[in-house]
Design an enzyme around this catalytic site. Sequence first.
Site, PDB file in Angstrom:
ATOM      1  N   ASP A 182       0.803  -1.237   0.000  1.00 15.06           N
ATOM      2  CA  ASP A 182       0.000   0.000   0.000  1.00 15.06           C
ATOM      3  C   ASP A 182       0.827   1.274   0.000  1.00 15.06           C
ATOM      4  OD1 ASP A 182       0.984   0.265   2.583  1.00 15.06           O
ATOM      5  OD2 ASP A 182      -0.942   0.880   3.415  1.00 15.06           O
ATOM      6  N   GLU A 420       4.016  -9.759   5.646  1.00 22.05           N
ATOM      7  CA  GLU A 420       2.692 -10.237   5.238  1.00 22.05           C
ATOM      8  C   GLU A 420       2.704 -11.033   3.938  1.00 22.05           C
ATOM      9  OE1 GLU A 420      -0.305  -7.215   5.373  1.00 22.05           O
ATOM     10  OE2 GLU A 420      -0.090  -6.952   7.535  1.00 22.05           O
ATOM     11  N   TYR A 473      -5.302  -5.759  13.136  1.00 22.53           N
ATOM     12  CA  TYR A 473      -6.072  -4.509  13.130  1.00 22.53           C
ATOM     13  C   TYR A 473      -7.467  -4.742  13.664  1.00 22.53           C
ATOM     14  CZ  TYR A 473      -2.203  -2.407  10.644  1.00 22.53           C
ATOM     15  OH  TYR A 473      -0.965  -1.918  10.315  1.00 22.53           O
ATOM     16  N   GLU A 509       2.432  -4.837  14.048  1.00 18.41           N
ATOM     17  CA  GLU A 509       1.538  -3.766  13.567  1.00 18.41           C
ATOM     18  C   GLU A 509       0.207  -3.840  14.292  1.00 18.41           C
ATOM     19  OE1 GLU A 509       0.854  -3.408   9.324  1.00 18.41           O
ATOM     20  OE2 GLU A 509       2.972  -3.769   8.884  1.00 18.41           O
TER      21      GLU A 509
HETATM   22  C1  GCB Z   1      -0.661  -3.745   6.793  1.00 17.24           C
HETATM   23  C2  GCB Z   1       0.619  -3.573   6.050  1.00 17.24           C
HETATM   24  C3  GCB Z   1       1.067  -2.138   5.967  1.00 17.24           C
HETATM   25  C4  GCB Z   1      -0.127  -1.251   5.690  1.00 17.24           C
HETATM   26  C5  GCB Z   1      -1.135  -1.393   6.803  1.00 17.24           C
HETATM   27  C6  GCB Z   1      -2.377  -0.548   6.533  1.00 17.24           C
HETATM   28  O1  GCB Z   1      -0.997  -4.799   7.253  1.00 17.24           O
HETATM   29  O2  GCB Z   1       1.668  -4.365   6.574  1.00 17.24           O
HETATM   30  O3  GCB Z   1       2.027  -2.022   4.965  1.00 17.24           O
HETATM   31  O4  GCB Z   1       0.225   0.090   5.536  1.00 17.24           O
HETATM   32  O5  GCB Z   1      -1.532  -2.718   6.917  1.00 17.24           O
HETATM   33  O6  GCB Z   1      -2.470   0.548   7.048  1.00 17.24           O
HETATM   34  O7  GCB Z   1      -3.225  -0.990   5.786  1.00 17.24           O
END
Ligand code: GCB
Length: 604
Positions: A182, A420, A473, A509
């Site tokens: 991204d 990932e 997340y 993360e």
């Molecule tokens: C993730 C990725 C990271 C993204 C993030 C997001 O899992 O590892 O590169 O920027 O999510 O904010 O979507």
Amino acid sequence: CSFANVLYPVESESRELRTLHGLWNFKISPPSDQSIGFDNKWYSVRFETLGDYWKMPVPSSYNDVTVNSTIRDYVGWSWYQYEFYVPKRWSDDQLNVFVRFGSVHFKSIVWLNGQLCVDHEGGHLPFIGDASRLLKYGEYNLIVVAVNNTLRPDTIPQAFTTFPNNSYKYPKGYRIYSHNFDYFDYSGINRAVQLYTTPKVYVCDITILTSFGNNSEGVVDYKVDICGKNESGCNITLLDANRNVVAQSNACSGQLIIPNAIPWWPFMSGKQYIAYLYTFQVKTDNENSDYYRMKIGIRTLQWTTKELLLNNEPVYLRGFGKHEDSIIRGRGYDDVLSSRDYYLIKWLGANSFRTSHYPYAEETLQQADEEGIMVIVEAAACSLSIFGPNLLKFHKRMMTENVNRDKNHPSVIMWSIANEPQNQLNSSISYFRELYQHVRLMDPSRPITFVNSQQIQNAKAIQYMDILTLNRYSGWYSDSGHLEIIQYQMYNELVAFTTQFEKPILITEYGAGSLSGLHSLPETMWSEDFHVTMLQENFKTFDSLIANNIPLLGEMIWNFADFKTPQEYIRPGLCVKGLFTRERQPKMAAYVVKERYNKFTSNS
Ligand code: GCB
């Protein structure tokens, strides 16, 4: 030039160094005629005579400097050139002159005065060309670099080019270029371009491994590689921070013993420990000696099924993932931004970060050594989705270059070989096992991982890694807006992972997006208030995991600062999960993290 020959260029009694920074000439090949530069020999023609060129600062990414969207979004062959003098005295046949690129994204071919000097494929890592016979001494010289930023399924990272067969929607020959990561794929000459001299017989690689003896004496095992025709001996001197000699040797490989050595410690709020650095100095023992100096730290690193130990003390990582990203410069390395980031890291009370999602500039790691910040160095292998032998070959080469470049930094405490990947695929299992073994053979001293985002039943290849990692997340990408479920989900999942694999885990993360200045009570997604509560719910989870002796190695927030993404409808041109804005000013979340990170009184 061999890949081993990438020691960071320094000045010394025997070496001169100059940077080729400034405004270079820049041209792009029209998307429909990618071979034009090669056909018309742009590598030997001054662009002034061709017209239709831009001025482009080096180092910087080319994308955001101009106001031209074709350049911003350009994928293909772009061309840089620069004219410079070299002094007559460099023509000495006792000298080598090398040209070194800190990072060109992605593939590059370099010509000097119209003659091929070196080519390289793979962004984020340095390469060197032997310029000695190609330069005109005491005269103007022309350097031309052709850069192609097209990624493929067999490169890291991966990207895919398709020509859709749908004449109703797309004209004939329309190209769609896509990737699964991204971040914006900033391209061009992103890091320093340097010319430097060495004597003909010169120091071309150094490998350091440190430990402590029974009486707390420092032990430095070292190996110096000398390149050039003649074999040479070495005079090795280790200097302390006051430049006093603390150990010496006359062998090119061996061991130095330092009585009462001062260890390198990471930054710890409230502690007196310092990131102490010694200077490892080599003088080749021959007629025309080469001198090379490098800072090293004496520290140990171990990992068990429960802990990560630095100097025999358990370490708890409190940090974040970052990006090399800033307005206008893109991924171009910049001392100003890098210094600001370190001041902010210290302000937060953090002790670590991950170089998501590619190896960062060498200068950044040097500063981490000085500041006592622990770094997980990550390969540029984000979101791999197809695994095959060509990709593995490429990935292995990148790891070789990466480990070789960064192996001597005390701040580097772990290798992350991917972020990932689709490791639910069976094809990923042998892929990661082989890649792990490749890195393990090169570096026995650091744990190896890849960053996992799969559910436990799908996380097939992580069993081969030393440390478990998890990107999660909860409340954002899953159960969006449901802050009340975070503790339940995070706690259960972390316990499940550590129990099943019997290894410690690191949260690599977690986080939420927030638009600086947007508020909402009660909290709503995208507001700063939601961002804060989201982090706090995760903090509570980590505290109860620690209280219940679940082997949690640390917590890393996504992300340190907002960063640019490709254009898409789910993001306003940026990933806004930063604790800081892209301009490096704090959001509300930063204050909450500062409070937490500064409260840790454990050794880490
Ligand atoms: C993730 C990725 C990271 C993204 C993030 C997001 O899992 O590892 O590169 O920027 O999510 O904010 O979507």
